[in-house]
Scaffold this active site. Structure first.
Site, PDB file in Angstrom:
ATOM      1  N   GLU A 255       0.893  -1.170   0.000  1.00  0.00           N
ATOM      2  CA  GLU A 255       0.000   0.000   0.000  1.00  0.00           C
ATOM      3  C   GLU A 255       0.919   1.204   0.000  1.00  0.00           C
ATOM      4  O   GLU A 255       1.504   1.568   1.016  1.00  0.00           O
ATOM      5  CB  GLU A 255      -0.915  -0.042   1.235  1.00  0.00           C
ATOM      6  CG  GLU A 255      -2.096   0.907   1.127  1.00  0.00           C
ATOM      7  CD  GLU A 255      -1.883   2.163   1.923  1.00  0.00           C
ATOM      8  OE1 GLU A 255      -1.608   3.202   1.284  1.00  0.00           O
ATOM      9  OE2 GLU A 255      -1.978   2.133   3.144  1.00  0.00           O
ATOM     10  N   CYS A 289      -2.357   8.649   3.123  1.00  0.00           N
ATOM     11  CA  CYS A 289      -2.102   8.219   1.751  1.00  0.00           C
ATOM     12  C   CYS A 289      -3.314   8.385   0.857  1.00  0.00           C
ATOM     13  O   CYS A 289      -3.185   8.491  -0.356  1.00  0.00           O
ATOM     14  CB  CYS A 289      -1.621   6.776   1.738  1.00  0.00           C
ATOM     15  SG  CYS A 289      -2.711   5.648   2.617  1.00  0.00           S
TER      16      CYS A 289
END
Length: 483
Positions: A255, A289
């Site tokens: 990720e 993020c």
């Protein structure tokens, strides 16, 4: 001294095989809001990381052979303890990471929700039977735990990032070795303390804290007894870790970075879009993020959106996350502040205008003012780079196809958001955006039941949902003959 109800939740040593391990050297945990020392933690070596892997390997057989129901019961205990100690865990998180206390409490509940979810979903790790090509054969597919799992997680969500990886791993029958960010190890160690209290056996959940990112990273990516490696962090670092994992052909999930577009069409509910952008952009001081990185607004509603968005941002209060009424805490370091400030200065030099903010905050060296930039183009530094700070670049657009093209003009593909009330447009745009997750009329999209992850340079694999559980399994095909 830290005003915890349960002082045993502050741990200063790595948690290996059910024991707390000291080291010759220590690393400092500093509150970014004040610069004050919170505590010191034993700084583990690669040798201790190897010991951690061995402990997880030794515990794998007994843990994987427990029934899914037995594992679920222990994980439910863990979830309950995390929620019982939510206030203390939030305080620890704010002290080491800086985010406002209310946000920190939300993160504890969010992280715990993954433990609750996967405790139940592990009971539903179904296989298949497949019609065979001959009557004397049967084809059966089963799913088994991949083995020992290693993870490296970042500082921006020091509880939740570990929780959503470890919960899936344990539910699938894997054992787990986690290395938290050296800036924020206390949340992970507190989780280990509660895992022990919950009855999770020694060696099943391990936390190794170290400043030696390269040395320990090599152990976790290249050790032959680790079957899967999972990482959350920047794309450049993720690429290097994937290369290291290739030497032992590990299963990996990544990720990585993001550059999320937030699109406001002219048929959108502008007030709802303003609130969605506010939540998506300024949560955790923009250090997420999936947070909005570029705001695209259709030109005939651009002035209205900017006016309302600016008014909303002006109401945000910057300060120490432990104080009442704070919306935006510090960034993680003064280096992070300098990086954001440089992106703003470069973009202003290329023609962007500052509507609000645009400089460091007087609150301290780790604080940056909530900022809005207008007259931004998609080729400016604030649009082409992941900002990871409280800065909103606003870009105008004319047509649906134009904004889809601009939104997709990035190597990243983690999250995207758009606001529209046209049902046809909703389907067209959602399918055309080249991102792993899309929020439609919604600025907060992550939850335990949904698959979290990206495409392109934003990584591979999913966390959360049934798909996230399957990422910690291997498929085994059984061919039964002579029937």
């Amino acid at each position: 001294m830290l005003n915890l109800k349960d002082e045993q939740l502050i741990r200063n040593h790595s948690y290996i095989n059910g024991s707390w391990h000291s080291s010759e050297s220590q690393l400092e945990v500093v509150n970014p809001a004040t610069g004050n020392l919170v505590t010191k933690v034993a700084d583990a070596t690669p040798k201790e990381a190897e010991l951690t892997v061995k402990s997880a390997k030794d515990a794998l057989s007994s843990w994987s052979q427990k029934s899914a129901n037995e594992r679920a019961g222990l994980m439910r205990n863990w979830f309950n303890l995390m929620m019982q100690h939510q206030d203390d865990l939030a305080l620890i998180l704010t002290l080491e990471q800086g985010k406002p206390l209310a946000e920190a409490k939300g993160e504890i509940a969010y992280g715990a929700s993954y433990i609750e979810w996967f405790a139940e979903e592990g009971k539903r790790l179904y296989g298949d039977t497949i019609p065979a090509l001959a009557n004397d054969k049967r084809i059966v597919v089963i799913k088994q735990p991949v083995g020992v799992v290693a993870s490296i997680t970042p500082w921006n969500f020091p509880n939740a990032m570990i929780a959503r990886k470890a919960a899936a791993a344990l539910a699938a029958g894997c054992t787990f070795v986690g290395r938290p960010a050296s800036q924020t190890p206390l949340s992970a160690l507190a989780m280990a303390e509660l895992a022990e209290r919950a009855g999770i056996p020694a060696g099943v959940f391990n936390i190794v804290v170290s400043n030696d990112a390269i040395g320990v990273g090599k152990v976790l990516t290249q050790h032959p007894d680790i079957a899967k490696f999972t990482f959350t962090g920047s794309t450049p670092v993720g690429k290097r870790l994937i290369e290291q994992c290739a030497t032992t052909v590990k299963k990996v999930s990544m990720e990585l970075g993001g550059n999320a577009p937030f699109i406001v069409f002219d048929d959108a509910d502008i007030d709802a879009a303003v609130q969605g952008a506010l939540l998506s952009k300024y949560r955790n001081a923009g250090q997420t993020c999936v947070c909005t990185n570029r705001i695209f607004v259709q030109k005939n509603v651009k002035a209205e959106f900017i006016q309302k968005f600016t008014e909303a941002v002006k109401k945000l209060t910057v300060g120490n996350g432990l104080e009442e009424g704070i919306n935006i805490g510090p960034m993680i370091s003064k280096q992070a502040v300098a990086g954001v400030d440089e992106l703003v200065k470069q973009s202003v030099a290329q023609g962007a205008n500052i509507a609000i903010g645009g400089s460091r905050s007087e609150e301290g060296e780790c604080f940056y003012q909530p900022t809005i930039l207008t007259d931004v183009t998609n080729d400016m530094p604030v649009a082409q780079n992941e900002i990871f700070g409280p800065v909103s670049p606003i870009i105008g657009f004319e047509s649906e196809q134009q904004v889809i093209s601009m939104a997709n003009d990035t190597e990243f593909g983690l999250a995207a958001y758009f606001y529209s009330r046209d049902v046809g447009r909703v389907w067209r745009v959602a399918e055309a955006l080249d991102f792993g997750m899309v929020g439609v009329n919604e600025g907060i999209i992550s939850n335990a039941a949904a698959p979290f992850g990206g495409v392109k340079a934003s990584g591979n694999g999913r966390e959360g949902s049934k798909y996230g559980l399957e990422d910690y399994t291997e498929i085994k095909y059984l061919c039964m003959g002579g029937i």
